[in-house]
Design a protein around this motif. Structure first.
Motif, mmCIF file in Angstrom:
data_model
loop_
_atom_site.group_PDB
_atom_site.id
_atom_site.type_symbol
_atom_site.label_atom_id
_atom_site.label_comp_id
_atom_site.label_asym_id
_atom_site.label_seq_id
_atom_site.Cartn_x
_atom_site.Cartn_y
_atom_site.Cartn_z
ATOM 1 N N ASP A 102 0.828 -1.203 0.000
ATOM 2 C CA ASP A 102 0.000 0.000 0.000
ATOM 3 C C ASP A 102 0.866 1.258 0.000
ATOM 4 O O ASP A 102 0.553 2.242 -0.687
ATOM 5 N N ALA A 103 1.953 1.234 0.769
ATOM 6 C CA ALA A 103 2.850 2.394 0.791
ATOM 7 C C ALA A 103 3.475 2.617 -0.575
ATOM 8 O O ALA A 103 3.524 3.754 -1.078
ATOM 9 N N GLY A 104 3.976 1.550 -1.182
ATOM 10 C CA GLY A 104 4.579 1.686 -2.505
ATOM 11 C C GLY A 104 3.601 2.214 -3.531
ATOM 12 O O GLY A 104 3.940 3.055 -4.373
ATOM 13 N N ASP A 119 -5.087 15.150 -0.106
ATOM 14 C CA ASP A 119 -5.977 15.691 -1.131
ATOM 15 C C ASP A 119 -6.961 14.653 -1.647
ATOM 16 O O ASP A 119 -8.030 15.004 -2.153
ATOM 17 N N HIS A 120 -6.573 13.362 -1.542
ATOM 18 C CA HIS A 120 -7.332 12.319 -2.232
ATOM 19 C C HIS A 120 -7.936 11.258 -1.320
ATOM 20 O O HIS A 120 -8.673 10.395 -1.814
ATOM 21 N N LEU A 121 -7.631 11.265 -0.023
ATOM 22 C CA LEU A 121 -8.142 10.218 0.861
ATOM 23 C C LEU A 121 -9.662 10.280 0.962
ATOM 24 O O LEU A 121 -10.241 11.343 1.198
ATOM 25 N N GLU A 122 -10.305 9.128 0.822
ATOM 26 C CA GLU A 122 -11.760 9.067 0.930
ATOM 27 C C GLU A 122 -12.203 9.409 2.353
ATOM 28 O O GLU A 122 -11.678 8.880 3.329
ATOM 29 N N GLY A 123 -13.160 10.300 2.458
ATOM 30 C CA GLY A 123 -13.709 10.649 3.751
ATOM 31 C C GLY A 123 -12.822 11.544 4.591
ATOM 32 O O GLY A 123 -13.102 11.778 5.769
ATOM 33 N N VAL A 124 -11.754 12.067 3.995
ATOM 34 C CA VAL A 124 -10.823 12.929 4.723
ATOM 35 C C VAL A 124 -10.490 14.114 3.817
ATOM 36 O O VAL A 124 -10.113 13.937 2.669
ATOM 37 N N VAL A 155 -4.357 1.683 1.468
ATOM 38 C CA VAL A 155 -4.995 1.952 2.749
ATOM 39 C C VAL A 155 -3.986 2.619 3.678
ATOM 40 O O VAL A 155 -2.894 2.094 3.914
ATOM 41 N N LEU A 156 -4.361 3.779 4.205
ATOM 42 C CA LEU A 156 -3.477 4.556 5.081
ATOM 43 C C LEU A 156 -4.186 4.786 6.418
ATOM 44 O O LEU A 156 -5.409 4.906 6.475
ATOM 45 N N PHE A 168 -6.703 5.746 -0.432
ATOM 46 C CA PHE A 168 -6.370 6.543 -1.612
ATOM 47 C C PHE A 168 -6.611 5.592 -2.776
ATOM 48 O O PHE A 168 -5.944 4.574 -2.896
ATOM 49 N N ARG A 169 -7.580 5.917 -3.630
ATOM 50 C CA ARG A 169 -8.083 4.932 -4.577
ATOM 51 C C ARG A 169 -8.197 5.537 -5.976
ATOM 52 O O ARG A 169 -8.819 6.567 -6.174
#
Length: 400
Positions: A102-104, A119-124, A155-156, A168-169
């Motif tokens: 996920d990090a990569g 900028d792109h996280l869902e719900g954040v 997933v973060l 981030f999707r």
């Protein structure tokens, strides 16, 4: 007649014992400078690293190493992007468990744009559309569980006050290559095999029951569950079992493919706040809850929507996982719950109290469980029903 469906982009898949040897050449196809993302210790101190290091050297690659300790955070991703953005990286290669992959994936998506992942996280935050471009990304899983090598999401997590676990999707984040070598599983500890394996099984089950299920993914999910049935306990008992390693690596890969196309369900809806608020590994959260969640879903469907097609699907899985083809639908559903409960015990999956969770924490967990995964659960669960899933494992802890 088959239902209409669409399948999002998949990586090119290299699967089989020894395919790890292809990694250096695949990376070299994108350029000379590689950002290699790994976990903090297990790969670099294990038996596979010397041959991989020699392979990168033989290809004349300039390898920059980046280690991930624990689950990746937005702050960690942003720091990595700023650290390597000016280094002319040609390709990002991640070798490790779900956290490293996920990090990569997130780093590869942001090295060229250079903006914050928030900028792109869902719900954040602002949830701005991701425009890219992403650097080429190659994923090589060393565990069998998350299926991240086949998905478009990273997933973060954050912890402490305001903790969350979000994705981030974007389809541009899908790896160019998924290099799935079952031999990597030979070094996994039994607890890792148990948690990750039950995560894969849960992803396959929830994909098959999802409101967005489709015929293409149904076939993959059922085949994956059959392989997990035959391989998970065998691998847990003996990581040297090459057949079981291949079976679980395959089941995990299929779980990543199906979840990316269909979404998941109540187990993963709960796993997100559990992982954000408490130090419980994702696979363990899924594995310890899947039997209880299955029982609650079946009961809710039976009481409020007895004609729902998901009930027949639960019966199909019950016959599949038990091998008892003659069971009628009601008995097959009961047998499914019994089989999942038995595996939870045989795999020694811990109860919730082991991670500092108490019954007093349940309302906060339930309140934060209504993310994207819960939206594709086959029935909308009431808060009391979601809480009952937690109580089933909390009660087991209290009784013990």
């Amino acid at each position: 007649m088959a239902r209409d469906f669409a399948i999002a982009r998949l990586p090119r898949i290299e699967f089989g014992a020894g395919v790890r040897h292809r990694l250096p050449a695949l990376a070299a196809g994108f350029g000379r400078r590689v950002l290699l993302v790994t976990g903090s210790r297990s790969l670099l101190q294990g038996p596979f690293w010397p041959e991989l290091e020699a392979g990168f050297a033989a290809q004349g690659l300039d390898v920059i190493g980046h280690r991930i300790s624990g689950e990746p955070s937005p702050e960690g991703i942003d720091a990595a992007v700023q650290r390597y953005r000016g280094r002319n990286v040609s390709v990002v290669v991640a070798i490790g468990g779900g956290s490293a992959l996920d990090a990569g994936k997130a780093i590869a998506g942001l090295l060229l744009p250079g903006n914050t992942v928030l900028d792109h996280l869902e719900g954040v935050g602002p949830e701005r559309p991701y425009r890219g471009p992403a650097l080429p990304f190659i994923a090589a899983p060393t565990t069998a569980g998350t299926g991240s090598e086949a998905t478009k999401n990273a997933v973060l997590s954050t912890h402490g006050s305001g903790a969350y676990k979000k994705s981030f999707r974007d389809e541009r984040l899908v790896p160019e290559h998924a290099v799935v070598d079952p031999d990597f599983l030979a070094t996994c500890a039994p607890g890792v095999i148990a948690g990750n394996g039950m995560d894969a099984l849960t992803q396959l089950l929830e994909s098959y029951l999802s409101l967005r299920a489709n015929p293409f993914c149904d076939a993959l999910a059922l085949d994956g569950m059959a392989h997990a049935r035959d391989s998970l306990l065998a691998l847990y008992r003996d990581p040297g079992n090459a057949t079981a390693r291949a079976g679980m690596a395959y089941a995990s890969l299929l779980s990543g493919i199906t979840l990316a196309q269909t979404g998941l369900g109540s187990v993963h809806g709960l796993a997100a706040p559990l992982g954000a608020f408490f130090p419980i590994p994702h696979g363990v959260a899924c594995g310890t809850l899947v039997a209880a969640a299955t029982a609650v879903n079946i009961r809710a469907l039976s009481e409020r929507d007895p004609g729902h097609p998901a009930l027949a699907r639960y019966a199909v899985v019950g016959r599949l996982l038990t091998g008892r083809d003659s069971l009628d639908d009601g008995d097959a559903r009961a047998a499914l719950v019994e089989r999942l409960e038995a595996w939870t015990g045989l795999l020694d999956l811990p109860t919730l109290d082991r991670f500092g969770i108490t019954a007093g924490d349940h309302p906060r967990i339930v309140a934060n469980s209504r993310g994207s995964s819960m939206k594709t659960n086959p029935i909308v669960l009431q808060d009391a029903e979601v809480a009952a899933i937690l109580e089933a494992r909390q009660a087991a802890a209290d009784a013990g």
